[in-house]
Design an enzyme around this catalytic site. Structure first.
Site, PDB file in Angstrom:
ATOM      1  N   GLY A 122      43.375  26.854  34.934  1.00 29.30           N
ATOM      2  CA  GLY A 122      42.486  25.830  35.508  1.00 29.30           C
ATOM      3  C   GLY A 122      43.164  24.471  35.448  1.00 29.30           C
ATOM      4  N   VAL A 193      48.097  27.914   5.883  1.00 25.32           N
ATOM      5  CA  VAL A 193      47.172  29.042   5.992  1.00 25.32           C
ATOM      6  C   VAL A 193      47.852  30.262   6.608  1.00 25.32           C
ATOM      7  CG1 VAL A 193      44.775  29.531   6.498  1.00 25.32           C
ATOM      8  CG2 VAL A 193      45.555  27.204   6.558  1.00 25.32           C
ATOM      9  N   ILE A 194      48.597  30.051   7.695  1.00 22.80           N
ATOM     10  CA  ILE A 194      49.242  31.200   8.346  1.00 22.80           C
ATOM     11  C   ILE A 194      50.319  31.786   7.437  1.00 22.80           C
ATOM     12  CG2 ILE A 194      50.700  31.929  10.284  1.00 22.80           C
ATOM     13  CD1 ILE A 194      49.254  29.943  12.053  1.00 22.80           C
ATOM     14  N   GLU A 213      58.229  25.654   1.509  1.00 18.35           N
ATOM     15  CA  GLU A 213      57.248  24.615   1.853  1.00 18.35           C
ATOM     16  C   GLU A 213      57.867  23.235   1.642  1.00 18.35           C
ATOM     17  OE1 GLU A 213      54.079  24.143   3.049  1.00 18.35           O
ATOM     18  OE2 GLU A 213      54.345  22.024   2.565  1.00 18.35           O
ATOM     19  N   SER A 279      55.614  28.761  10.366  1.00 19.44           N
ATOM     20  CA  SER A 279      54.174  28.429  10.401  1.00 19.44           C
ATOM     21  C   SER A 279      54.024  27.037   9.809  1.00 19.44           C
ATOM     22  CB  SER A 279      53.373  29.467   9.628  1.00 19.44           C
ATOM     23  OG  SER A 279      53.984  29.731   8.374  1.00 19.44           O
ATOM     24  N   ALA A 330      38.277  27.882  14.133  1.00 16.64           N
ATOM     25  CA  ALA A 330      37.462  28.480  15.187  1.00 16.64           C
ATOM     26  C   ALA A 330      36.012  28.012  15.091  1.00 16.64           C
ATOM     27  CB  ALA A 330      37.540  29.997  15.095  1.00 16.64           C
ATOM     28  N   HIS A 454      21.246  40.581  -9.079  1.00 19.56           N
ATOM     29  CA  HIS A 454      22.143  41.062 -10.125  1.00 19.56           C
ATOM     30  C   HIS A 454      22.394  42.549  -9.937  1.00 19.56           C
ATOM     31  CE1 HIS A 454      24.108  41.513 -13.980  1.00 19.56           C
ATOM     32  NE2 HIS A 454      23.375  42.605 -14.160  1.00 19.56           N
TER      33      HIS A 454
HETATM   34  P1  FAD Z   1      42.036  28.512  21.648  1.00 21.34           P
HETATM   35  O1  FAD Z   1      41.480  29.600  20.824  1.00 21.34           O
HETATM   36  O2  FAD Z   1      43.475  28.213  21.519  1.00 21.34           O
HETATM   37  O3  FAD Z   1      41.695  28.886  23.149  1.00 21.34           O
HETATM   38  C1  FAD Z   1      42.152  28.154  24.225  1.00 21.34           C
HETATM   39  C2  FAD Z   1      42.206  29.053  25.439  1.00 21.34           C
HETATM   40  O4  FAD Z   1      42.414  28.262  26.605  1.00 21.34           O
HETATM   41  C3  FAD Z   1      43.350  30.058  25.412  1.00 21.34           C
HETATM   42  O5  FAD Z   1      42.913  31.327  25.827  1.00 21.34           O
HETATM   43  C4  FAD Z   1      44.356  29.473  26.408  1.00 21.34           C
HETATM   44  O6  FAD Z   1      45.195  30.453  26.993  1.00 21.34           O
HETATM   45  C5  FAD Z   1      43.395  28.883  27.415  1.00 21.34           C
HETATM   46  N1  FAD Z   1      43.967  27.837  28.262  1.00 21.34           N
HETATM   47  C6  FAD Z   1      44.749  26.792  27.912  1.00 21.34           C
HETATM   48  N2  FAD Z   1      45.009  26.015  28.994  1.00 21.34           N
HETATM   49  C7  FAD Z   1      44.384  26.596  30.039  1.00 21.34           C
HETATM   50  C8  FAD Z   1      44.258  26.261  31.402  1.00 21.34           C
HETATM   51  N3  FAD Z   1      44.814  25.156  31.909  1.00 21.34           N
HETATM   52  N4  FAD Z   1      43.543  27.089  32.208  1.00 21.34           N
HETATM   53  C9  FAD Z   1      42.956  28.203  31.705  1.00 21.34           C
HETATM   54  N5  FAD Z   1      43.017  28.549  30.416  1.00 21.34           N
HETATM   55  C10 FAD Z   1      43.722  27.748  29.589  1.00 21.34           C
HETATM   56  N6  FAD Z   1      40.543  29.706  12.456  1.00 21.34           N
HETATM   57  C11 FAD Z   1      39.509  30.063  11.691  1.00 21.34           C
HETATM   58  O7  FAD Z   1      38.480  29.383  11.712  1.00 21.34           O
HETATM   59  N7  FAD Z   1      39.552  31.176  10.895  1.00 21.34           N
HETATM   60  C12 FAD Z   1      40.647  31.954  10.836  1.00 21.34           C
HETATM   61  O8  FAD Z   1      40.666  32.947  10.112  1.00 21.34           O
HETATM   62  C13 FAD Z   1      41.767  31.604  11.619  1.00 21.34           C
HETATM   63  N8  FAD Z   1      42.876  32.356  11.598  1.00 21.34           N
HETATM   64  C14 FAD Z   1      43.942  31.999  12.379  1.00 21.34           C
HETATM   65  C15 FAD Z   1      45.093  32.773  12.293  1.00 21.34           C
HETATM   66  C16 FAD Z   1      46.192  32.431  13.051  1.00 21.34           C
HETATM   67  C17 FAD Z   1      47.431  33.279  12.968  1.00 21.34           C
HETATM   68  C18 FAD Z   1      46.128  31.314  13.938  1.00 21.34           C
HETATM   69  C19 FAD Z   1      47.296  30.963  14.809  1.00 21.34           C
HETATM   70  C20 FAD Z   1      44.990  30.552  14.017  1.00 21.34           C
HETATM   71  C21 FAD Z   1      43.886  30.880  13.219  1.00 21.34           C
HETATM   72  N9  FAD Z   1      42.720  30.115  13.236  1.00 21.34           N
HETATM   73  C22 FAD Z   1      41.671  30.459  12.439  1.00 21.34           C
HETATM   74  C23 FAD Z   1      42.597  28.928  14.099  1.00 21.34           C
HETATM   75  C24 FAD Z   1      41.806  29.285  15.366  1.00 21.34           C
HETATM   76  O9  FAD Z   1      42.466  30.341  16.038  1.00 21.34           O
HETATM   77  C25 FAD Z   1      41.697  28.075  16.280  1.00 21.34           C
HETATM   78  O10 FAD Z   1      41.166  26.992  15.557  1.00 21.34           O
HETATM   79  C26 FAD Z   1      40.785  28.383  17.453  1.00 21.34           C
HETATM   80  O11 FAD Z   1      41.284  29.460  18.212  1.00 21.34           O
HETATM   81  C27 FAD Z   1      40.629  27.158  18.360  1.00 21.34           C
HETATM   82  O12 FAD Z   1      39.787  27.477  19.403  1.00 21.34           O
HETATM   83  P2  FAD Z   1      39.870  26.731  20.819  1.00 21.34           P
HETATM   84  O13 FAD Z   1      38.778  27.325  21.628  1.00 21.34           O
HETATM   85  O14 FAD Z   1      39.917  25.281  20.628  1.00 21.34           O
HETATM   86  O15 FAD Z   1      41.282  27.127  21.417  1.00 21.34           O
HETATM   87  P1  NAI Z   2      49.096  24.471   8.169  1.00 21.85           P
HETATM   88  O1  NAI Z   2      48.907  23.072   8.559  1.00 21.85           O
HETATM   89  O2  NAI Z   2      48.012  25.207   7.485  1.00 21.85           O
HETATM   90  O3  NAI Z   2      50.366  24.614   7.233  1.00 21.85           O
HETATM   91  C1  NAI Z   2      51.628  24.187   7.625  1.00 21.85           C
HETATM   92  C2  NAI Z   2      52.465  24.015   6.375  1.00 21.85           C
HETATM   93  O4  NAI Z   2      53.805  23.840   6.764  1.00 21.85           O
HETATM   94  C3  NAI Z   2      52.063  22.786   5.567  1.00 21.85           C
HETATM   95  O5  NAI Z   2      51.915  23.134   4.218  1.00 21.85           O
HETATM   96  C4  NAI Z   2      53.212  21.828   5.821  1.00 21.85           C
HETATM   97  O6  NAI Z   2      53.437  20.953   4.743  1.00 21.85           O
HETATM   98  C5  NAI Z   2      54.369  22.791   6.013  1.00 21.85           C
HETATM   99  N1  NAI Z   2      55.477  22.251   6.776  1.00 21.85           N
HETATM  100  C6  NAI Z   2      55.444  21.424   7.850  1.00 21.85           C
HETATM  101  N2  NAI Z   2      56.684  21.174   8.306  1.00 21.85           N
HETATM  102  C7  NAI Z   2      57.537  21.867   7.502  1.00 21.85           C
HETATM  103  C8  NAI Z   2      58.941  22.036   7.473  1.00 21.85           C
HETATM  104  N3  NAI Z   2      59.728  21.428   8.354  1.00 21.85           N
HETATM  105  N4  NAI Z   2      59.473  22.819   6.509  1.00 21.85           N
HETATM  106  C9  NAI Z   2      58.686  23.446   5.598  1.00 21.85           C
HETATM  107  N5  NAI Z   2      57.338  23.329   5.585  1.00 21.85           N
HETATM  108  C10 NAI Z   2      56.772  22.556   6.530  1.00 21.85           C
HETATM  109  O7  NAI Z   2      49.556  25.211   9.520  1.00 21.85           O
HETATM  110  P2  NAI Z   2      49.722  26.746   9.890  1.00 21.85           P
HETATM  111  O8  NAI Z   2      49.765  27.606   8.682  1.00 21.85           O
HETATM  112  O9  NAI Z   2      50.827  26.789  10.866  1.00 21.85           O
HETATM  113  O10 NAI Z   2      48.367  27.061  10.635  1.00 21.85           O
HETATM  114  C11 NAI Z   2      47.955  26.247  11.729  1.00 21.85           C
HETATM  115  C12 NAI Z   2      46.484  26.069  11.709  1.00 21.85           C
HETATM  116  O11 NAI Z   2      45.837  27.277  12.078  1.00 21.85           O
HETATM  117  C13 NAI Z   2      45.919  25.759  10.327  1.00 21.85           C
HETATM  118  O12 NAI Z   2      45.969  24.388  10.057  1.00 21.85           O
HETATM  119  C14 NAI Z   2      44.517  26.203  10.451  1.00 21.85           C
HETATM  120  O13 NAI Z   2      43.778  25.160  11.022  1.00 21.85           O
HETATM  121  C15 NAI Z   2      44.600  27.353  11.415  1.00 21.85           C
HETATM  122  N6  NAI Z   2      44.509  28.605  10.670  1.00 21.85           N
HETATM  123  C16 NAI Z   2      43.365  28.861   9.997  1.00 21.85           C
HETATM  124  C17 NAI Z   2      43.226  30.016   9.272  1.00 21.85           C
HETATM  125  C18 NAI Z   2      41.984  30.236   8.506  1.00 21.85           C
HETATM  126  O14 NAI Z   2      41.041  29.505   8.709  1.00 21.85           O
HETATM  127  N7  NAI Z   2      41.931  31.226   7.625  1.00 21.85           N
HETATM  128  C19 NAI Z   2      44.285  31.023   9.220  1.00 21.85           C
HETATM  129  C20 NAI Z   2      45.480  30.619   9.924  1.00 21.85           C
HETATM  130  C21 NAI Z   2      45.557  29.462  10.639  1.00 21.85           C
END
Ligand code: FAD
Ligand code: NAI
Length: 475
Positions: A122, A193-194, A213, A279, A330, A454
């Site tokens: 879009g 977190v990742i 880190e 990550s 999310a 409990h």
């Molecule tokens: P997104 O989920 O990124 O969705 C955006 C969508 O828009 C995508 O499908 C993309 O392809 C689409 N899009 C982009 N541009 C366009 C365009 N121009 N036209 C059409 N479509 C488009 N958060 C948690 O709360 N709990 C977790 O356990 C958690 N685990 C995670 C684990 C990992 C490995 C990662 C990477 C993230 C995790 N997160 C977690 C973070 C979470 O995934 C994001 O915060 C969340 O997906 C953000 O939602 P959003 O709707 O803003 O964007």
């Molecule tokens: P993050 O922000 O959680 O962690 C990134 C880490 O990398 C930080 O500790 C930072 O200090 C370190 N870092 C940055 N630059 C660096 C470098 N050059 N060398 C070494 N370390 C460095 O980001 P991450 O893990 O990539 O996840 C992205 C986001 O996705 C999170 O912030 C979170 O919002 C979301 N997420 C949420 C999850 C959940 O809710 N359970 C699970 C996974 C992701």
């Protein structure tokens, strides 16, 4: 000819698809555009969260935890397991199935709520009176028009400068979720977190995991006592976490990736890994939107600029989720999606950023809501703290998983709860009680007076609330 809608949502991640459904519930004619595509070419709505984030990571965390339990924990229960094997291909196929179920679930919800779904990219295509024109590029190109557009385009992984992600040796989150065989040696850059979740998955399956880190402190966003406990427990599990590291070189070869870094003491190190997960945070994604063409304002870091209510600089254009300021979670994206739909309807949608919970799905899990002890100290807030260990909780002992504790911080004068911090079994679920308590402005005494079943893990929360007043019953 444009197809007319009241609201067009760009992006069907947790922010976008929830915004679309809520807007449809409120009586609007809604379209949602998303470009994510499955291997078979079918649409895969759900965004990062469903496809390469929350859902697949939790699927792998569960599989790997089951494997770890069968290998170690079952013996304590008298269950003998011989010939334990791990079929990584099957584990990955199960993960894909879970993801596809979620993709299909969203398509079903769109149908149920009469949201028109468009599969493609879009982009803003100009303005016609009060209406925005939005083009859809894909297998079935279209032009849509609506007074309101919600930008929910999410985020993408951040790479190390000069180190391209090839998802063979150097992996982002998508690659980390699809490693075809357990690596012998796995490197992880970033103990966020990742890094911790994906490092845990592959460690439980047998990889030797080294986490590098940059910051001197481990898990700086968490309460300092929780971070310390986590670091201790992860080290015991065999996750080698090095803090204060500066990566100086990464070279990806055919069979290995070599990483050079200086450690906290300034000494030079190198190690070769089979795979390296990078990550180090995520960046907002606005590619494909044609933001420039309509003057949609982005900040210096690339986030869409919004006010407290998710309004952009353009009339009728809103932005939510990872593409705007605030935590990249999310549930934060979902809350903003609901609030924006309600604001479009003239209602008073609201997101309480003070009660957004954080969960890290390691074992033990880590969860918190509200302020940390170090934040309260820095703000000069007078508080009382109460903690209760799971080692004194009957249910945790029966589960065979009694590590960690619950900690509650409350204002010394008013007793209002200011933060709830947990590390331990199933705290991803337990934290909801803390969120509810804080959302209702509860005092620690309120939690302490509530009857908790409990034996249950939730009794640790009640006991931590009692501990704020120095009167635990089971410790
Ligand atoms: P997104 O989920 O990124 O969705 C955006 C969508 O828009 C995508 O499908 C993309 O392809 C689409 N899009 C982009 N541009 C366009 C365009 N121009 N036209 C059409 N479509 C488009 N958060 C948690 O709360 N709990 C977790 O356990 C958690 N685990 C995670 C684990 C990992 C490995 C990662 C990477 C993230 C995790 N997160 C977690 C973070 C979470 O995934 C994001 O915060 C969340 O997906 C953000 O939602 P959003 O709707 O803003 O964007
Ligand atoms: P993050 O922000 O959680 O962690 C990134 C880490 O990398 C930080 O500790 C930072 O200090 C370190 N870092 C940055 N630059 C660096 C470098 N050059 N060398 C070494 N370390 C460095 O980001 P991450 O893990 O990539 O996840 C992205 C986001 O996705 C999170 O912030 C979170 O919002 C979301 N997420 C949420 C999850 C959940 O809710 N359970 C699970 C996974 C992701």
């Amino acid at each position: 000819m444009s197809e007319e809608f009241d609201v067009v949502v760009i992006g069907a991640g947790p922010g976008g698809y929830i915004a679309a459904i809520r807007a449809a519930q409120l009586g609007f004619k809604v379209a949602c555009i998303d470009d994510w595509t499955r291997k078979d070419g079918k649409p895969a709505p759900g965004g990062t969260c469903t496809n390469v984030g929350c859902i697949p990571s939790k699927a792998l965390l569960q599989s790997s935890e089951n494997f770890a339990h069968a290998g170690h924990a079952f013996a304590d229960h008298g269950i003998g397991v011989t010939g334990l094997t791990m079929d990584v291909a099957k584990m990955l196929a199960r993960k894909e199935k879970v993801v596809a179920q979620n993709n299909d679930g969203i398509l079903y919800l769109f149908k149920k709520n009469k949201v028109a779904f468009f599969h493609g990219v879009g982009s803003f295509a100009g303005r016609d009176g009060e209406r925005w024109k939005v083009g859809v590029a894909g297998a079935a190109p279209a032009e849509l028009a609506a007074k309101h557009v919600v930008v929910a385009t999410g985020s993408k992984p951040r790479a190390l400068p000069g180190v391209p992600i090839d998802n063979v040796r150097v992996l982002d989150n998508a690659g980390a979720l699809a490693i075809p065989a357990v690596p012998k040696k796995l490197g992880v850059v970033g103990a966020g977190v990742i890094g911790l979740e994906m490092g845990s998955v592959w460690r439980r399956l047998g990889a030797e995991v080294t986490v590098l880190e940059a910051l001197p402190a481990f898990l700086g966003a968490a309460d300092v006592t929780i971070a310390k406990e986590a670091q201790k427990l992860f080290a015991k599990q065999g996750l080698a976490i090095h803090t204060g590291v500066q990566i100086t070189d990464v070279k990806a070869g055919r069979d290995a990736v070599t990483v050079a870094w200086t450690d906290a003491a300034g000494a030079a190190n190198t190690a070769a890994f089979d795979r390296l997960i990078v990550s180090i945070g995520r960046l907002p994604f606005t590619g494909g939107l044609a933001a420039d063409a309509v003057g949609l304002e982005l900040d210096e870091r690339g986030f869409v600029t919004v006010d407290a209510e998710c309004r952009t600089n353009l009339p009728g254009v809103w932005a939510i989720g990872d593409v705007v300021r605030g935590p990249m979670l999310a549930h934060k994206a979902e809350e903003e999606g609901v609030a924006v739909a309600e604001r479009i309807a003239g209602q008073h949608g609201h997101v309480d950023f003070d009660t957004v919970p954080w969960v890290i799905y390691t074992a033990p899990e880590i969860a918190w809501v509200g302020r940390t002890e170090q934040q309260l100290k820095a703000e000069g807030v007078d508080y009382r703290a109460g903690s209760f260990p799971f080692s004194a909780n009957g249910r945790a002992r029966a589960l065979g998983d009694a590590s960690g504790f619950v900690k509650i911080l409350a204002d010394r004068k008013t007793d209002r709860i200011l933060g709830v911090h947990m590390i331990g079994p199933m705290v991803s679920e337990l934290i909801a009680e803390g969120v509810v308590a804080m959302a209702f402005g509860a005092a620690s005494e309120d939690l302490a007076r509530i009857c908790h079943a409990h034996p249950s893990l939730s009794e640790a929360t009640k006991e931590a609330a009692l501990a704020v007043d120095g009167r635990t019953l089971n410790l």
